[in-house]
Design a protein around this motif. Structure first.
Motif, PDB file in Angstrom:
ATOM      1  N   GLY A 158      29.747  48.673  19.919  1.00 30.59           N
ATOM      2  CA  GLY A 158      28.417  49.010  19.419  1.00 30.59           C
ATOM      3  C   GLY A 158      28.451  49.757  18.104  1.00 30.59           C
ATOM      4  O   GLY A 158      27.475  49.771  17.355  1.00 30.59           O
ATOM      5  N   ALA A 159      29.588  50.367  17.797  1.00 31.51           N
ATOM      6  CA  ALA A 159      29.706  51.148  16.562  1.00 31.51           C
ATOM      7  C   ALA A 159      29.885  50.264  15.328  1.00 31.51           C
ATOM      8  O   ALA A 159      29.753  50.734  14.203  1.00 31.51           O
ATOM      9  CB  ALA A 159      30.879  52.115  16.667  1.00 31.51           C
ATOM     10  N   SER A 160      30.183  48.988  15.525  1.00 40.41           N
ATOM     11  CA  SER A 160      30.394  48.093  14.389  1.00 40.41           C
ATOM     12  C   SER A 160      29.734  46.747  14.635  1.00 40.41           C
ATOM     13  O   SER A 160      29.739  46.247  15.751  1.00 40.41           O
ATOM     14  CB  SER A 160      31.897  47.877  14.176  1.00 40.41           C
ATOM     15  N   LEU A 161      29.172  46.183  13.592  1.00 42.76           N
ATOM     16  CA  LEU A 161      28.591  44.844  13.698  1.00 42.76           C
ATOM     17  C   LEU A 161      29.519  43.789  13.094  1.00 42.76           C
ATOM     18  O   LEU A 161      29.146  42.631  12.972  1.00 42.76           O
ATOM     19  CB  LEU A 161      27.225  44.801  13.010  1.00 42.76           C
ATOM     20  N   LYS A 162      30.736  44.190  12.728  1.00 44.72           N
ATOM     21  CA  LYS A 162      31.696  43.240  12.169  1.00 44.72           C
ATOM     22  C   LYS A 162      32.397  42.510  13.310  1.00 44.72           C
ATOM     23  O   LYS A 162      32.920  43.133  14.232  1.00 44.72           O
ATOM     24  CB  LYS A 162      32.738  43.965  11.315  1.00 44.72           C
ATOM     25  N   ALA A 163      32.427  41.189  13.226  1.00 48.49           N
ATOM     26  CA  ALA A 163      33.047  40.374  14.277  1.00 48.49           C
ATOM     27  C   ALA A 163      34.534  40.685  14.400  1.00 48.49           C
ATOM     28  O   ALA A 163      35.063  40.770  15.514  1.00 48.49           O
ATOM     29  CB  ALA A 163      32.833  38.897  13.995  1.00 48.49           C
ATOM     30  N   THR A 164      35.237  40.880  13.287  1.00 53.45           N
ATOM     31  CA  THR A 164      36.681  41.140  13.355  1.00 53.45           C
ATOM     32  C   THR A 164      36.973  42.459  14.077  1.00 53.45           C
ATOM     33  O   THR A 164      37.904  42.537  14.868  1.00 53.45           O
ATOM     34  CB  THR A 164      37.312  41.175  11.948  1.00 53.45           C
ATOM     35  N   THR A 165      36.170  43.474  13.822  1.00 53.64           N
ATOM     36  CA  THR A 165      36.342  44.762  14.505  1.00 53.64           C
ATOM     37  C   THR A 165      36.089  44.596  15.993  1.00 53.64           C
ATOM     38  O   THR A 165      36.845  45.104  16.830  1.00 53.64           O
ATOM     39  CB  THR A 165      35.379  45.821  13.921  1.00 53.64           C
ATOM     40  N   THR A 166      35.033  43.877  16.331  1.00 52.13           N
ATOM     41  CA  THR A 166      34.699  43.622  17.734  1.00 52.13           C
ATOM     42  C   THR A 166      35.866  42.955  18.453  1.00 52.13           C
ATOM     43  O   THR A 166      36.244  43.360  19.554  1.00 52.13           O
ATOM     44  CB  THR A 166      33.445  42.724  17.836  1.00 52.13           C
ATOM     45  N   LEU A 167      36.460  41.951  17.828  1.00 57.56           N
ATOM     46  CA  LEU A 167      37.542  41.204  18.465  1.00 57.56           C
ATOM     47  C   LEU A 167      38.797  42.045  18.625  1.00 57.56           C
ATOM     48  O   LEU A 167      39.509  41.932  19.627  1.00 57.56           O
ATOM     49  CB  LEU A 167      37.820  39.924  17.681  1.00 57.56           C
ATOM     50  N   LYS A 168      39.080  42.907  17.658  1.00 57.21           N
ATOM     51  CA  LYS A 168      40.228  43.816  17.786  1.00 57.21           C
ATOM     52  C   LYS A 168      40.017  44.790  18.938  1.00 57.21           C
ATOM     53  O   LYS A 168      40.944  45.078  19.694  1.00 57.21           O
ATOM     54  CB  LYS A 168      40.446  44.585  16.474  1.00 57.21           C
ATOM     55  N   GLU A 213      39.851  31.922  16.296  1.00 58.89           N
ATOM     56  CA  GLU A 213      39.189  32.858  15.387  1.00 58.89           C
ATOM     57  C   GLU A 213      39.961  34.173  15.326  1.00 58.89           C
ATOM     58  O   GLU A 213      40.031  34.824  14.291  1.00 58.89           O
ATOM     59  CB  GLU A 213      37.764  33.128  15.901  1.00 58.89           C
ATOM     60  N   PHE A 214      40.547  34.542  16.461  1.00 62.40           N
ATOM     61  CA  PHE A 214      41.295  35.796  16.569  1.00 62.40           C
ATOM     62  C   PHE A 214      42.404  35.591  17.588  1.00 62.40           C
ATOM     63  O   PHE A 214      42.174  35.040  18.657  1.00 62.40           O
ATOM     64  CB  PHE A 214      40.368  36.931  17.022  1.00 62.40           C
ATOM     65  N   ALA A 215      43.616  36.031  17.254  1.00 64.69           N
ATOM     66  CA  ALA A 215      44.743  35.833  18.167  1.00 64.69           C
ATOM     67  C   ALA A 215      45.639  37.059  18.189  1.00 64.69           C
ATOM     68  O   ALA A 215      46.328  37.345  17.217  1.00 64.69           O
ATOM     69  CB  ALA A 215      45.541  34.595  17.758  1.00 64.69           C
ATOM     70  N   ASP A 216      45.605  37.802  19.289  1.00 66.61           N
ATOM     71  CA  ASP A 216      46.514  38.913  19.515  1.00 66.61           C
ATOM     72  C   ASP A 216      47.549  38.396  20.510  1.00 66.61           C
ATOM     73  O   ASP A 216      47.376  38.501  21.730  1.00 66.61           O
ATOM     74  CB  ASP A 216      45.760  40.123  20.073  1.00 66.61           C
ATOM     75  N   THR A 217      48.592  37.771  19.979  1.00 65.25           N
ATOM     76  CA  THR A 217      49.589  37.089  20.788  1.00 65.25           C
ATOM     77  C   THR A 217      50.896  36.971  20.006  1.00 65.25           C
ATOM     78  O   THR A 217      50.855  36.900  18.773  1.00 65.25           O
ATOM     79  CB  THR A 217      49.087  35.679  21.184  1.00 65.25           C
ATOM     80  N   PRO A 218      52.021  36.912  20.690  1.00 64.76           N
ATOM     81  CA  PRO A 218      53.278  36.672  19.987  1.00 64.76           C
ATOM     82  C   PRO A 218      53.329  35.272  19.362  1.00 64.76           C
ATOM     83  O   PRO A 218      54.195  34.996  18.541  1.00 64.76           O
ATOM     84  CB  PRO A 218      54.345  36.791  21.085  1.00 64.76           C
ATOM     85  N   TYR A 219      52.397  34.410  19.746  1.00 65.69           N
ATOM     86  CA  TYR A 219      52.388  33.018  19.273  1.00 65.69           C
ATOM     87  C   TYR A 219      51.234  32.748  18.306  1.00 65.69           C
ATOM     88  O   TYR A 219      50.711  31.634  18.246  1.00 65.69           O
ATOM     89  CB  TYR A 219      52.307  32.068  20.474  1.00 65.69           C
ATOM     90  N   ALA A 220      50.819  33.756  17.553  1.00 63.52           N
ATOM     91  CA  ALA A 220      49.628  33.664  16.699  1.00 63.52           C
ATOM     92  C   ALA A 220      49.695  32.498  15.713  1.00 63.52           C
ATOM     93  O   ALA A 220      48.724  31.757  15.558  1.00 63.52           O
ATOM     94  CB  ALA A 220      49.410  34.975  15.956  1.00 63.52           C
ATOM     95  N   ASP A 221      50.832  32.315  15.041  1.00 64.97           N
ATOM     96  CA  ASP A 221      50.948  31.230  14.056  1.00 64.97           C
ATOM     97  C   ASP A 221      50.784  29.865  14.718  1.00 64.97           C
ATOM     98  O   ASP A 221      50.104  28.987  14.190  1.00 64.97           O
ATOM     99  CB  ASP A 221      52.293  31.301  13.324  1.00 64.97           C
TER     100      ASP A 221
END
Length: 202
Positions: free
Chosen positions: A42-52, A86-94
């Motif tokens: 709720g503190a941010s409206l940025k999609a990238t921040t939300t996903l992190k 769109e967002f990947a927090d994984t060892p296989y990101a690439d």
């Protein structure tokens, strides 16, 4: 003998109480984690921040979670069925970012077609191939932009859940049975919050 039996019965009761208290403590910790995540989102409206925030929260609440990936519709696809990471927090990101996926195929397609969060505890025993062969326990949650019960119409006027599809949340673990029904419920709750945050962020 009676004293020994009484002591044994009391010891079993104590073990049960301790187990129940541990379960309550774990639930309270998960609720606190979800509340904290909601506040940060709720503190941010940025999609990238939300996903992190989503990825960090899931990994904090589910220690076995190795991958947290958000797939969204690929707007460059003329057919309207392509998904991209769109967002990947994984060892296989690439690897994940180069996958060509569709919203009507594989595990993602299965969850989307059912309009439901699915849990696969052992991908080797499942009839649909997982997108990461090294992850054997997964949860996939579709993210829809409409509110519950709201009919979303495609251009042709046919009501369909896929028309309101924002994306899909994928959570994977390396070992089979690492994710369970409790984890599925957590991820489903997170998926609702993520869909609302993404809708506001767009």
């Amino acid at each position: 003998v009676k004293t020994a039996m009484l002591f044994d019965g009391k010891e079993r009761d104590l073990v049960k109480v301790k187990k129940a208290l541990a379960e309550v403590e774990a639930k309270n910790s998960q609720l606190a984690g979800l509340q904290h995540m909601g506040q940060q989102m709720g503190a941010s409206l940025k999609a990238t921040t939300t996903l992190k925030v989503v990825a960090a929260s899931i990994k904090n609440m589910i220690s076995d979670a190795q991958s947290v990936i958000l797939f969204t519709r690929d707007t460059e696809d003329a057919g309207g069925h392509a998904l991209k990471a769109e967002f990947a927090d994984t060892p296989y990101a690439d690897y994940v970012r180069n996958l060509a996926l569709r919203d009507d195929e594989g595990l993602l397609g299965k969850a989307i077609s059912l309009s439901s969060t699915i849990l696969v505890q052992d991908t080797e025993m499942f009839d649909v191939q997982n997108l990461l062969g090294s992850e054997h326990s997964v949860v996939v949650a579709p993210l829809f932009g409409g509110t519950e019960g709201e009919e979303i119409e495609e251009e042709g006027g046919t009501p369909t859940a896929q028309a309101g599809l924002l994306g899909c949340l994928y959570v994977g673990a390396a070992k089979e049975n690492a994710l369970n029904e409790e984890h599925r419920n957590i991820i489903e709750t997170v998926s609702y919050q993520t869909a609302m945050a993404l809708k506001k962020a767009h």
